[in-house]
Design a protein around this motif. Structure first.
Motif, PDB file in Angstrom:
ATOM      1  N   GLY A 137       0.824  -1.203   0.000  1.00  0.00           N
ATOM      2  CA  GLY A 137       0.000   0.000   0.000  1.00  0.00           C
ATOM      3  C   GLY A 137       0.858   1.251   0.000  1.00  0.00           C
ATOM      4  N   ILE A 138       1.896   1.255   0.827  1.00  0.00           N
ATOM      5  CA  ILE A 138       2.820   2.394   0.899  1.00  0.00           C
ATOM      6  C   ILE A 138       3.528   2.594  -0.436  1.00  0.00           C
ATOM      7  CG2 ILE A 138       4.957   3.220   1.972  1.00  0.00           C
ATOM      8  CD1 ILE A 138       4.002   1.749   4.552  1.00  0.00           C
ATOM      9  N   ASN A 139       4.043   1.510  -1.001  1.00  0.00           N
ATOM     10  CA  ASN A 139       4.767   1.600  -2.274  1.00  0.00           C
ATOM     11  C   ASN A 139       3.862   2.093  -3.410  1.00  0.00           C
ATOM     12  OD1 ASN A 139       7.176   0.715  -1.157  1.00  0.00           O
ATOM     13  ND2 ASN A 139       6.758  -1.443  -1.602  1.00  0.00           N
ATOM     14  N   THR A 140       2.598   1.662  -3.385  1.00  0.00           N
ATOM     15  CA  THR A 140       1.665   2.088  -4.426  1.00  0.00           C
ATOM     16  C   THR A 140       1.367   3.577  -4.325  1.00  0.00           C
ATOM     17  OG1 THR A 140       0.664  -0.121  -4.475  1.00  0.00           O
ATOM     18  CG2 THR A 140      -0.609   1.672  -5.442  1.00  0.00           C
ATOM     19  N   VAL A 141       1.215   4.080  -3.101  1.00  0.00           N
ATOM     20  CA  VAL A 141       0.989   5.515  -2.916  1.00  0.00           C
ATOM     21  C   VAL A 141       2.173   6.308  -3.450  1.00  0.00           C
ATOM     22  CG1 VAL A 141       0.799   7.359  -1.193  1.00  0.00           C
ATOM     23  CG2 VAL A 141      -0.593   5.312  -0.964  1.00  0.00           C
ATOM     24  N   ILE A 142       3.388   5.835  -3.181  1.00  0.00           N
ATOM     25  CA  ILE A 142       4.587   6.529  -3.656  1.00  0.00           C
ATOM     26  C   ILE A 142       4.636   6.537  -5.183  1.00  0.00           C
ATOM     27  CG2 ILE A 142       7.112   6.448  -3.725  1.00  0.00           C
ATOM     28  CD1 ILE A 142       7.021   5.340  -0.856  1.00  0.00           C
ATOM     29  N   LYS A 143       4.353   5.397  -5.802  1.00  0.00           N
ATOM     30  CA  LYS A 143       4.356   5.332  -7.271  1.00  0.00           C
ATOM     31  C   LYS A 143       3.263   6.214  -7.862  1.00  0.00           C
ATOM     32  CE  LYS A 143       6.192   0.621  -7.641  1.00  0.00           C
ATOM     33  NZ  LYS A 143       5.883  -0.774  -8.068  1.00  0.00           N
ATOM     34  N   LEU A 144       2.100   6.209  -7.233  1.00  0.00           N
ATOM     35  CA  LEU A 144       0.997   7.049  -7.701  1.00  0.00           C
ATOM     36  C   LEU A 144       1.373   8.517  -7.581  1.00  0.00           C
ATOM     37  CD1 LEU A 144      -1.937   6.906  -8.731  1.00  0.00           C
ATOM     38  CD2 LEU A 144      -2.696   6.964  -6.347  1.00  0.00           C
ATOM     39  N   GLY A 145       2.025   8.857  -6.481  1.00  0.00           N
ATOM     40  CA  GLY A 145       2.462  10.230  -6.276  1.00  0.00           C
ATOM     41  C   GLY A 145       3.531  10.650  -7.262  1.00  0.00           C
ATOM     42  N   ASN A 146       4.467   9.749  -7.520  1.00  0.00           N
ATOM     43  CA  ASN A 146       5.526  10.043  -8.492  1.00  0.00           C
ATOM     44  C   ASN A 146       4.946  10.282  -9.882  1.00  0.00           C
ATOM     45  OD1 ASN A 146       7.916  10.037  -6.988  1.00  0.00           O
ATOM     46  ND2 ASN A 146       7.995   7.813  -6.954  1.00  0.00           N
ATOM     47  N   PHE A 147       3.976   9.470 -10.259  1.00  0.00           N
ATOM     48  CA  PHE A 147       3.377   9.619 -11.586  1.00  0.00           C
ATOM     49  C   PHE A 147       2.611  10.931 -11.691  1.00  0.00           C
ATOM     50  CE2 PHE A 147      -0.056   9.328 -14.609  1.00  0.00           C
ATOM     51  CZ  PHE A 147       0.568   8.810 -15.729  1.00  0.00           C
ATOM     52  N   SER A 148       1.768  11.202 -10.726  1.00  0.00           N
ATOM     53  CA  SER A 148       0.881  12.364 -10.810  1.00  0.00           C
ATOM     54  C   SER A 148       1.615  13.686 -10.662  1.00  0.00           C
ATOM     55  CB  SER A 148      -0.218  12.262  -9.740  1.00  0.00           C
ATOM     56  OG  SER A 148      -0.984  11.100  -9.935  1.00  0.00           O
ATOM     57  N   SER A 149       2.755  13.658  -9.978  1.00  0.00           N
ATOM     58  CA  SER A 149       3.476  14.913  -9.746  1.00  0.00           C
ATOM     59  C   SER A 149       4.792  14.991 -10.506  1.00  0.00           C
ATOM     60  CB  SER A 149       3.766  15.070  -8.245  1.00  0.00           C
ATOM     61  OG  SER A 149       4.577  13.992  -7.776  1.00  0.00           O
ATOM     62  N   SER A 150       5.034  14.014 -11.403  1.00  0.00           N
ATOM     63  CA  SER A 150       6.320  13.978 -12.100  1.00  0.00           C
ATOM     64  C   SER A 150       6.519  15.176 -13.018  1.00  0.00           C
ATOM     65  CB  SER A 150       6.458  12.678 -12.904  1.00  0.00           C
ATOM     66  OG  SER A 150       5.413  12.583 -13.857  1.00  0.00           O
ATOM     67  N   SER A 151       5.444  15.627 -13.642  1.00  0.00           N
ATOM     68  CA  SER A 151       5.533  16.785 -14.537  1.00  0.00           C
ATOM     69  C   SER A 151       4.362  17.723 -14.256  1.00  0.00           C
ATOM     70  CB  SER A 151       5.512  16.334 -16.005  1.00  0.00           C
ATOM     71  OG  SER A 151       6.592  15.475 -16.285  1.00  0.00           O
ATOM     72  N   PRO A 152       4.438  18.493 -13.164  1.00  0.00           N
ATOM     73  CA  PRO A 152       3.302  19.321 -12.758  1.00  0.00           C
ATOM     74  C   PRO A 152       2.883  20.359 -13.782  1.00  0.00           C
ATOM     75  CG  PRO A 152       5.306  19.913 -11.565  1.00  0.00           C
ATOM     76  CD  PRO A 152       5.596  18.655 -12.298  1.00  0.00           C
ATOM     77  N   THR A 153       3.803  20.740 -14.682  1.00  0.00           N
ATOM     78  CA  THR A 153       3.445  21.751 -15.679  1.00  0.00           C
ATOM     79  C   THR A 153       3.071  21.130 -17.015  1.00  0.00           C
ATOM     80  OG1 THR A 153       5.768  21.967 -16.360  1.00  0.00           O
ATOM     81  CG2 THR A 153       4.980  23.435 -14.606  1.00  0.00           C
ATOM     82  N   SER A 154       3.129  19.792 -17.098  1.00  0.00           N
ATOM     83  CA  SER A 154       2.824  19.102 -18.348  1.00  0.00           C
ATOM     84  C   SER A 154       1.381  18.628 -18.361  1.00  0.00           C
ATOM     85  CB  SER A 154       3.755  17.901 -18.534  1.00  0.00           C
ATOM     86  OG  SER A 154       5.106  18.301 -18.512  1.00  0.00           O
ATOM     87  N   THR A 155       0.908  18.312 -19.553  1.00  0.00           N
ATOM     88  CA  THR A 155      -0.412  17.713 -19.664  1.00  0.00           C
ATOM     89  C   THR A 155      -0.326  16.247 -19.285  1.00  0.00           C
ATOM     90  OG1 THR A 155      -0.136  17.035 -21.973  1.00  0.00           O
ATOM     91  CG2 THR A 155      -0.942  19.284 -21.561  1.00  0.00           C
ATOM     92  N   PHE A 156      -1.469  15.661 -19.019  1.00  0.00           N
ATOM     93  CA  PHE A 156      -1.509  14.241 -18.668  1.00  0.00           C
ATOM     94  C   PHE A 156      -0.980  13.396 -19.822  1.00  0.00           C
ATOM     95  CE2 PHE A 156      -3.974  10.215 -18.003  1.00  0.00           C
ATOM     96  CZ  PHE A 156      -3.370   9.859 -16.799  1.00  0.00           C
TER      97      PHE A 156
END
Length: 275
Positions: free
Chosen positions: A101-120
């Motif tokens: 669960g912890i690792n999944t949250v980290i991966k989800l966070g890395n993906f969603s915030s990896s390029s904050p100024t980019s489009t999805f």
């Protein structure tokens, strides 16, 4: 119902060797009254008043309570959740063992915030996810497979199921509001992470104790009612734990992130343990 398993990894020849579960986890209670006289059993079955909460709870205690909750003898959903947490050894231990669960949250966070100024779409391209000519549901499915691939352990399976349910929630929300998935950005963490943690905690209790709901409910609809009530209870507690929390402030690339994410689980488990 939520009791079905998607675990597709290797199995242990002896389930008691599973390192994800505490030493006192009861895998097969069989007849819980074995060794008692018929009179003692009858006397116990006539007691309908819920017992006082104790500080130490075994897995047998947690399973017995859930069985009586499912059968209608007990009604306190919060205590059933609290018992499960205490059977792990308390909120801190339950959080530490929520590794997938912890690792999944980290991966989800890395993906969603990896390029904050980019489009999805740009982020999808960076992660080599092909989105062209695919529906939003298909893209989210590919994202799920990237973040939580085929499970190896039971905890992996729980985390993957929780992520699938979370992505389905995101898809339905975007579909209802007719939004394009380019609307998913760093701020979506404030929606996705609490929802995932809520789903993980729920899927974990179903994995641990869901068989007691199935086997002690008078009907499948009653079993589903109990599961839904547990989910609603967990949802309410997670909402309280994370009220005002801004997950975009978390640096998911930092080495200390694991401890910070573990503390998120601990906040929720602590609130639910205090019954």
């Amino acid at each position: 119902m939520g009791t079905s398993s998607i675990y597709g990894g290797p199995t242990n020849s002896n389930p008691k060797d599973n390192p994800l579960l505490p030493d006192d986890f009861v895998f097969d209670e069989g007849n819980s009254n074995e060794g008692e006289s018929e009179k003692e059993t009858d006397e116990k079955e006539t007691i309908s008043k819920e017992p006082q909460q104790i500080n130490e709870v075994s897995w047998k205690d947690a399973k017995t309570y859930m069985s009586k909750l499912a059968s209608g003898q007990y009604t306190n959903k919060g205590k059933a959740v609290s018992n499960q947490i205490k059977a792990y050894g308390g909120a801190k231990a339950a959080s530490k063992t929520a590794r997938a669960g912890i690792n999944t949250v980290i991966k989800l966070g890395n993906f969603s915030s990896s390029s904050p100024t980019s489009t999805f779409r740009t982020v999808l391209e960076e992660y080599k996810i092909d989105y062209k000519d695919k529906s939003a549901r298909e893209v989210l499915n590919e994202l799920t497979n990237l973040i939580a691939p085929v499970p190896i352990t039971k905890d992996d399976s729980i985390a993957r199921k929780a992520l699938i349910v979370t992505m389905e929630y995101i898809y339905e929300m975007f579909d209802e509001e007719n939004l394009d998935y380019d609307s998913i950005d760093g701020n979506s963490l404030n929606l996705m992470i609490p929802k995932f943690i809520e789903n993980y905690i729920y899927e974990r209790i179903i994995n641990d104790l869901g068989s007691r709901i199935e086997s002690n409910s008078e009907s499948s609809s009653k079993a589903m009612d109990t599961e839904n009530e547990l989910k609603e209870y967990i949802n309410a507690k997670v909402d309280i734990a994370f009220k005002g929390k801004d997950f975009t402030k978390i640096n998911f690339n930092d080495k200390s992130t694991k401890n910070e994410v573990e503390s998120l689980f601990n906040q929720c488990y602590t609130l639910m343990e205090e019954q």
